[in-house]
Design a protein around this motif. Structure first.
Motif, short mmCIF file in Angstrom:
data_model
loop_
_atom_site.label_atom_id
_atom_site.label_comp_id
_atom_site.label_asym_id
_atom_site.label_seq_id
_atom_site.Cartn_x
_atom_site.Cartn_y
_atom_site.Cartn_z
N ASP A 79 38.10 17.53 35.69
CA ASP A 79 38.16 16.06 35.65
C ASP A 79 38.96 15.55 34.45
N ALA A 80 38.73 16.17 33.29
CA ALA A 80 39.42 15.72 32.08
C ALA A 80 40.92 15.98 32.17
N TRP A 81 41.27 17.13 32.72
CA TRP A 81 42.69 17.47 32.89
C TRP A 81 43.33 16.46 33.86
N ASP A 140 54.74 20.05 37.28
CA ASP A 140 54.33 21.27 36.56
C ASP A 140 54.42 21.09 35.05
N LEU A 141 55.47 20.41 34.60
CA LEU A 141 55.63 20.19 33.15
C LEU A 141 54.59 19.20 32.64
N LEU A 171 47.56 19.93 29.74
CA LEU A 171 46.63 21.02 29.44
C LEU A 171 46.47 21.18 27.92
N GLU A 172 47.58 21.15 27.21
CA GLU A 172 47.49 21.28 25.74
C GLU A 172 46.72 20.11 25.15
N LEU A 211 48.28 29.92 28.93
CA LEU A 211 48.31 28.51 29.36
C LEU A 211 49.21 28.35 30.60
N ASP A 212 50.34 29.06 30.58
CA ASP A 212 51.24 29.01 31.76
C ASP A 212 50.48 29.46 33.00
#
Lengths: 237, 237
Positions: free
Chosen positions: A45-47, A69-70, A76-77, A95-96
Motif C-alpha cells: 500500500d505504501a509503495w 518501471d523507473l 521503492l527507494e 532493489l531491481d
C-alpha cells in the motif's frame, strides 16, 4: 453494441491483483531486512501510494515522460525508510529484483477467460500506465492474450491525461466512440468518457483488501456495468 | 543461445506474402476500372516500389514521422496513373478500402507454427515498418501470436534507421545483444547488427515472385541461418 471495435483495459486492480502480488514478493525481502512478513500488505500500500504523485509531475509537464518501471524503482527507494530500511544498505540488484514484483501480478480468476472471449470479436489491448515490457512480462506469466500492448508508453502520457486516451485512439485508427475503456476505477472511466470513449465498469471490491471503501459501485453513466470480465463479454455478445 | 531473450521480426516478405496478397486484393479493383486482373502482380510491385522512397523522406528528416498506412495511401494515388487510372475519378472510400490490402496478407506456411514455438521460450514481436493497427489486423486475421506490437510506430523511426532498432531495445529493456532480428532481407540484418542486435536470416525466394534475384542467400555473418521459422525455432531450442 454502438459500433465498438476495441476494448482497452486498465490493468492494475482491474485485471490483476497488485496488492497481493506485491505483498507476496515483498514478504521475503522484508524478512531479510529485519522486518515482519505481516507488514507486506502495508508495504504494498505504501509503495502504491507514491504512484499517483510520481506520475503527476509528468502529467503537469514538470518532468519528461519516463517509464513506470523507473517511477516504481524511485518510489521503492522512497518507501523503504518508512519501514526502517536504509536503501543505501541494500544492493541495487536486490532493489531491481523487487521492482519486478509489478511484472509478476496474478490475474483475477475471471480475467483470462473474459479477455479470451472478448478477443474473438474485438481488438483487445491494455490502456495501462504500465510500460510495455512490464505488460509483456505480466501477460506471458498470466496468459493475458493481448492483440497489442498500448497505454502510457505508446502514448507517452499517463492516464488520466486526455492524451493517453486520444493517442491510443489514433494508434488504433478508430474514433473514440468505437473504443470501450474498461476499468474498476470510476475516475479512469470519467476521463475516458470526456475524450469520447465508451466505458465499462467492473467492481473489484478486494483491490485494496477487505476494508476497501472506494470504487465499490459505478459512479457515472457508464455504457456497461458488469460483475466481472466474463459477464462483460456475455453482455457485449 | 548467447543469452537471447527476444526475437523481433521483419514482417513484409519475411512472415507474410505481401505480393500475392496485394495482387489478390487489387485484381477486382483493376477489373472494375477497366484493367486486366493479370496486371495485379505488376500493380503490387509498382505500389511496393514507392515504399522505400516514401520512408526515405522521413528517415532523412525531410518529413515528420507518419504511419505507414498514410504512406501506402499516398503511394496508391501515385501508382494509379501508371495503370491508366485517374485517382480523382475513384471514390476516396474505395481507395481507403484497397489500402487495407496491406492489413490482409497471408502468412507463409511455416510462420504461425514457428512463432508459436518461439513464443514459448522468448518474447516475440514484429519490428516492422508497418504501423500498429496494420500489424494487429494482420495478426488477428492470420493468427500471428505476438507478445507485443513493436516497430516503426512505437520507435517513431523507420528501419533501417538505427533508432528503429535501438528504441525497440529500450522498450524491451534489453541490451541489443539479447535481441535477435529475424528477416529475409540482408540489408535489414546488416543495420540491426550494426546496432548490436543478434541476427537470423531466412530466405524467402518467392517474395518477389518466381524470377526473384535478391536475398536468395545470406550475405553477412549472421548468428543463425534457417530454412524457415520452424527450423529457426528448432535451432534455438
Amino acid at each position: 453494441m454502438k459500433d465498438v471495435k476495441a476494448f482497452v483495459f486498465d490493468v492494475f486492480g482491474t485485471l490483476v491483483d497488485w496488492r497481493s502480488g506485491v505483498a507476496r514478493e515483498a514478504a521475503p525481502f522484508l524478512q531479510r531486512h529485519g522486518r515482519g512478513a505481516h507488514e507486506a500488505e502495508a508495504f504494498a500500500d505504501a509503495w502504491r501510494a507514491l504512484y499517483q504523485p510520481a506520475m503527476e509531475k509528468i502529467r503537469k509537464g514538470e518532468r519528461p515522460f519516463v517509464k513506470l518501471d523507473l517511477l516504481h524503482r524511485e518510489n521503492l527507494e522512497q518507501v523503504l525508510p518508512q519501514f526502517g530500511i536504509d536503501s543505501r544498505q541494500v544492493p541495487s540488484s536486490e532493489l531491481d529484483e523487487l521492482n519486478l514484483a509489478w511484472h509478476r501480478l496474478d490475474p483475477w480468476p475471471d480475467t483470462v477467460e473474459g479477455l479470451t472471449q472478448l478477443k474473438s470479436r474485438y481488438i483487445i489491448a491494455p490502456l495501462s500506465n504500465g510500460n510495455i515490457r512490464l505488460m509483456v512480462d505480466m501477460a506471458k506469466r498470466g496468459g493475458l492474450p493481448w492483440d497489442a500492448i498500448l497505454g502510457a508508453e505508446v502514448a507517452q502520457a499517463y492516464k488520466p491525461s486526455p492524451e493517453a486516451y486520444l493517442r491510443t485512439a489514433e494508434v488504433l485508427a478508430l474514433p473514440p466512440e468505437s473504443i470501450c475503456m474498461t476499468a474498476a476505477h470510476n475516475s479512469d472511466l470519467a476521463a475516458a468518457q470526456k475524450c469520447g470513449l465508451r466505458t465499462a465498469f467492473i467492481a473489484r471490491p478486494r483491490e485494496h483488501g477487505a476494508a476497501q471503501t472506494t470504487d465499490l459501485k459505478p459512479e457515472g453513466k457508464w455504457d456497461w456495468v458488469a460483475s466481472d470480465l466474463v459477464d462483460l463479454a456475455r453482455q457485449v455478445g
